[in-house]
Design an enzyme around this catalytic site. Structure first.
Site, short mmCIF file in Angstrom:
data_model
loop_
_atom_site.label_atom_id
_atom_site.label_comp_id
_atom_site.label_asym_id
_atom_site.label_seq_id
_atom_site.Cartn_x
_atom_site.Cartn_y
_atom_site.Cartn_z
CD GLU A 362 27.83 23.05 41.74
OE1 GLU A 362 28.94 22.91 42.24
OE2 GLU A 362 26.81 22.49 42.16
N1 CAA Z 1 38.67 30.50 46.83
C1 CAA Z 1 38.85 31.55 47.66
N2 CAA Z 1 38.82 32.83 47.23
C2 CAA Z 1 38.59 33.05 45.92
C3 CAA Z 1 38.39 31.99 45.01
C4 CAA Z 1 38.45 30.68 45.51
N3 CAA Z 1 38.27 29.61 44.71
N4 CAA Z 1 38.19 32.50 43.78
C5 CAA Z 1 38.26 33.85 43.91
N5 CAA Z 1 38.50 34.15 45.21
C6 CAA Z 1 38.68 35.50 45.79
C7 CAA Z 1 39.85 36.20 45.16
O1 CAA Z 1 41.06 35.89 45.82
C8 CAA Z 1 39.46 37.65 45.35
O2 CAA Z 1 39.72 38.06 46.68
P1 CAA Z 1 40.71 39.28 47.02
O3 CAA Z 1 40.21 40.46 46.22
O4 CAA Z 1 40.59 39.44 48.48
O5 CAA Z 1 42.07 38.83 46.56
C9 CAA Z 1 37.96 37.61 45.21
O6 CAA Z 1 37.55 36.28 45.48
C10 CAA Z 1 37.48 38.02 43.83
O7 CAA Z 1 38.12 37.16 42.92
P2 CAA Z 1 38.29 37.52 41.40
O8 CAA Z 1 38.81 38.92 41.25
O9 CAA Z 1 39.07 36.41 40.78
O10 CAA Z 1 36.76 37.51 40.93
P3 CAA Z 1 36.15 37.59 39.49
O11 CAA Z 1 35.02 38.54 39.50
O12 CAA Z 1 37.22 37.78 38.46
O13 CAA Z 1 35.45 36.13 39.31
C11 CAA Z 1 35.25 33.81 38.89
C12 CAA Z 1 36.06 34.95 39.53
C13 CAA Z 1 36.12 32.57 39.03
C14 CAA Z 1 34.96 34.03 37.41
C15 CAA Z 1 33.93 33.65 39.67
O14 CAA Z 1 33.09 34.75 39.50
C16 CAA Z 1 33.19 32.39 39.34
O15 CAA Z 1 33.54 31.30 39.79
N6 CAA Z 1 32.08 32.50 38.54
C17 CAA Z 1 31.21 31.39 38.27
C18 CAA Z 1 30.15 31.30 39.30
C19 CAA Z 1 29.49 29.97 39.32
O16 CAA Z 1 30.12 28.92 39.35
N7 CAA Z 1 28.16 29.99 39.39
C20 CAA Z 1 27.41 28.80 39.54
C21 CAA Z 1 26.25 29.02 40.42
S1 CAA Z 1 25.91 27.75 41.56
C22 CAA Z 1 25.19 26.49 40.72
O17 CAA Z 1 25.20 26.40 39.53
C23 CAA Z 1 24.63 25.46 41.62
C24 CAA Z 1 23.61 24.58 41.04
O18 CAA Z 1 22.49 24.94 40.83
C25 CAA Z 1 23.94 23.17 40.81
#
Ligand code: CAA
Length: 378
Positions: A362
């Site tokens: 996550e």
């Molecule tokens: N809430 C709402 N919108 C969001 C957001 C949030 N928390 N975070 C980003 N966004 C939106 C942004 O506003 C943007 O939208 P607009 O272009 O319309 O403004 C869009 O999403 C893209 O955002 P970014 O440009 O910030 O995206 P990024 O490519 O730079 O990535 C990141 C952001 C935070 C690194 C994201 O990719 C991330 O969280 N990565 C990690 C993924 C992750 O947690 N994976 C885990 C998999 S699930 C798992 O592990 C479950 C399990 O098995 C237990």
């Protein structure tokens, strides 16, 4: 501001603690044999733990995020695998459906999932899209009244045992993250196969698989939210998921600490119980202080979510800190136990292996720092 749990929250904690006692039985064997806790998950469903935050009209327990955190903490104090099965199901699948699903989707999927009759999985990660979640290679091509789904998902919690999967896929690559959709896919759909189970370091009795989609037809009515909402759906859902993982990490830390405290009162060296040695007291004091700080951060993130206030940054802070405390505490727990800590019967080596994943899934600790930094700099 007050720091007392309400009577209702205290009762929930007590019920979860009581249930968690039953998890000790067979926990070492389940870990060793990587055996999914079928019976225990069934009982968790009966007790309402598999639909904690879902409204009662959808067969959930109708509780808040703080109640959910208390339950995951208690369960993870004994068995972090049970904690993550519950966390992925509640935080990622049920929350996602309840917050963003249509009435028809909620009627069809939420009820059997929230009652514990069915299990859910959330499929975002791919071989080449873990932290960089916008780089989805799985495609969901629009064919009028259905999407054609192709691709591979990796490291999916509940992957083999789930009945309902929320799958994130790219529909229009030119639109980048705005061309991503979240689709509900049922087990048994033509072209959907489940890959082999991962042989993991920790949380071994939870079920982690890759998923393979080959020309799977997903009806349009199974898309969650508007066209192109899938990436935001995933991000918003993960914000809440991070509170669940913080609670799991908190439970691992507290579980390792409680075992260490008890052991330190029994084990004697140089003529006295080891808790009378200052070297051990310092370790126990650090554990107590850090766990308490992780607990406050985690409860605060849950409270913010329950108040309808922004909580993405606080969820990332709680997850970052609690997972680091879990890792540090579990390593120290093994140290306090000495040679006994290195064998399975004393459990702390399992806590140490289980703790590591909380710094990875996550969103890694590095991703949490990114989320926090972006929020404070915006
Ligand atoms: N809430 C709402 N919108 C969001 C957001 C949030 N928390 N975070 C980003 N966004 C939106 C942004 O506003 C943007 O939208 P607009 O272009 O319309 O403004 C869009 O999403 C893209 O955002 P970014 O440009 O910030 O995206 P990024 O490519 O730079 O990535 C990141 C952001 C935070 C690194 C994201 O990719 C991330 O969280 N990565 C990690 C993924 C992750 O947690 N994976 C885990 C998999 S699930 C798992 O592990 C479950 C399990 O098995 C237990």
């Amino acid at each position: 501001m007050h720091f007392e749990l309400s009577e209702e929250h205290q009762l929930i904690r007590k019920a979860a603690k009581e249930f968690a006692k039953s998890l000790w039985e067979g926990v070492v064997e389940r870990d060793e044999q990587a055996k999914f806790p079928d019976e225990q998950v069934r009982q968790m469903g009966e007790l309402g733990f598999m639909g904690m935050m879902v409204e009662e009209k959808y067969h959930g327990a109708g509780m808040d995020t703080l109640a959910y955190v208390l339950a995951i903490e208690e369960i993870s104090k004994v068995d972090a695998s049970a904690g993550v099965i519950m966390s992925a199901h509640n935080s990622l699948v049920l929350y996602g459906l309840q917050a963003f699903g249509s009435d028809a989707q909620q009627e069809k999927y939420l009820k059997p999932l929230a009652s514990g009759e069915k299990l859910g999985a959330f499929a975002l990660s791919e071989p080449e899209a873990g932290s960089d979640a916008t780089s989805q290679h799985t495609t969901a091509i629009d064919h009028g009244d259905y999407y054609l789904l192709n691709g591979t998902k990796n490291w999916i919690t509940n992957g083999g045992h789930a009945d309902v999967y929320l799958v994130i896929a790219q529909t229009d690559s030119e639109k980048g993250h705005r061309g991503i959709n979240a689709l509900i896919v049922e087990k048994g759909a033509d072209g959907f196969t489940i890959g082999p189970k991962e042989n993991k370091l920790g949380i071994r009795s939870s079920d982690t698989h890759s998923l393979l989609f080959t020309d799977v037809r997903v009806p349009k009515e199974n898309r969650i939210g508007d066209e192109g909402f899938g990436f935001k759906f995933a991000m918003k859902t993960l914000d809440g998921g991070r509170i669940g993982i913080a609670a799991q990490a908190l439970g691992i830390a507290a579980g390792a600490y409680e075992l260490s405290l008890a052991y330190s009162k029994e084990r004697k060296t140089f003529g006295k119980a080891i808790c009378e040695h200052q070297a051990i007291q310092f370790k126990l004091a650090d554990m107590e202080a850090e766990i308490e700080a992780a607990r406050l951060l985690t409860y605060k993130a849950a409270w913010l979510k329950d108040q309808g206030k922004p909580y993405a940054k606080e969820a990332a802070i709680a997850k970052l800190y609690a997972s680091e405390v879990a890792m540090k505490t579990a390593i120290e727990a093994v140290q306090i136990h000495g040679g006994y800590g290195y064998v399975k019967e004393y459990h702390v080596e399992r806590f140490m292996r289980d703790a590591k994943i909380t710094q990875i899934y996550e969103g890694t600790s590095e991703i949490q720092r990114l989320v926090i930094a972006r929020d404070i700099l915006k």
